[in-house]
Scaffold this motif. Sequence first.
Motif, PDB file in Angstrom:
ATOM      1  N   TRP A  19       0.825  -1.204   0.000  1.00  0.00           N
ATOM      2  CA  TRP A  19       0.000   0.000   0.000  1.00  0.00           C
ATOM      3  C   TRP A  19       0.862   1.259   0.000  1.00  0.00           C
ATOM      4  N   ASP A  20       1.919   1.264   0.802  1.00  0.00           N
ATOM      5  CA  ASP A  20       2.814   2.421   0.862  1.00  0.00           C
ATOM      6  C   ASP A  20       3.456   2.682  -0.497  1.00  0.00           C
ATOM      7  N   VAL A  23       0.573   4.429  -2.574  1.00  0.00           N
ATOM      8  CA  VAL A  23       0.058   5.758  -2.232  1.00  0.00           C
ATOM      9  C   VAL A  23       1.117   6.855  -2.204  1.00  0.00           C
ATOM     10  N   ARG A  24       2.360   6.511  -2.437  1.00  0.00           N
ATOM     11  CA  ARG A  24       3.433   7.505  -2.523  1.00  0.00           C
ATOM     12  C   ARG A  24       3.951   7.532  -3.973  1.00  0.00           C
ATOM     13  N   ARG A  27       7.388   6.782  -5.268  1.00  0.00           N
ATOM     14  CA  ARG A  27       7.868   5.398  -5.255  1.00  0.00           C
ATOM     15  C   ARG A  27       7.464   4.612  -6.501  1.00  0.00           C
ATOM     16  N   ARG A  42       1.974  16.330  -3.658  1.00  0.00           N
ATOM     17  CA  ARG A  42       1.840  15.824  -2.292  1.00  0.00           C
ATOM     18  C   ARG A  42       2.700  14.577  -2.134  1.00  0.00           C
ATOM     19  N   GLU A  43       2.922  14.210  -0.874  1.00  0.00           N
ATOM     20  CA  GLU A  43       3.679  12.989  -0.605  1.00  0.00           C
ATOM     21  C   GLU A  43       2.820  11.747  -0.825  1.00  0.00           C
ATOM     22  N   ARG A  44       1.536  11.836  -0.439  1.00  0.00           N
ATOM     23  CA  ARG A  44       0.612  10.701  -0.545  1.00  0.00           C
ATOM     24  C   ARG A  44      -0.583  11.073  -1.411  1.00  0.00           C
ATOM     25  N   GLU A  70      -8.437   3.852   2.688  1.00  0.00           N
ATOM     26  CA  GLU A  70      -7.498   3.033   3.454  1.00  0.00           C
ATOM     27  C   GLU A  70      -8.185   2.250   4.568  1.00  0.00           C
ATOM     28  N   TRP A  77      -7.600   2.464  -4.228  1.00  0.00           N
ATOM     29  CA  TRP A  77      -7.413   3.799  -4.792  1.00  0.00           C
ATOM     30  C   TRP A  77      -7.717   3.720  -6.274  1.00  0.00           C
TER      31      TRP A  77
END
Length: 130
Positions: A19-20, A23-24, A27, A42-44, A70, A77
Amino acid sequence: MTLRREVGVEGSRDAGDVWDRYVRPARWPEWSPQIRSVEYGRERLAPGTSGVVHGPAGLRVPFQVVDVDEAGPVRVWAWTVKAAGVRLHLRHTVRATAGGTWTGLTMEGFAPAVLAYLPVARLALRRLMR
């Protein structure tokens, strides 16, 4: 002609980590071979925001984040992308399993674009799970 297709991958990577990685947007190039970089403020991920994915050969693909959820056992998403006049809606899901994680992608849009993107999406999901 509009077409809807789904692809899913299961692996041993932890669902929280998967998930991380989703949502970033910074990455995304780690695991998605067709993404060189991402412009996103944004970061996320957050619903109602937008950005641009940079692909090979200078390809720029604008996107709009439609939903981020989440809560619950299945994280979701969704976004829409538009390139060369073709619009696709993509919905990603992440669910913990006994052995790790299952992640899926549902694509809907112009049939030739969906069919062409399926193998690329499958490869990206496999890399996401490594």
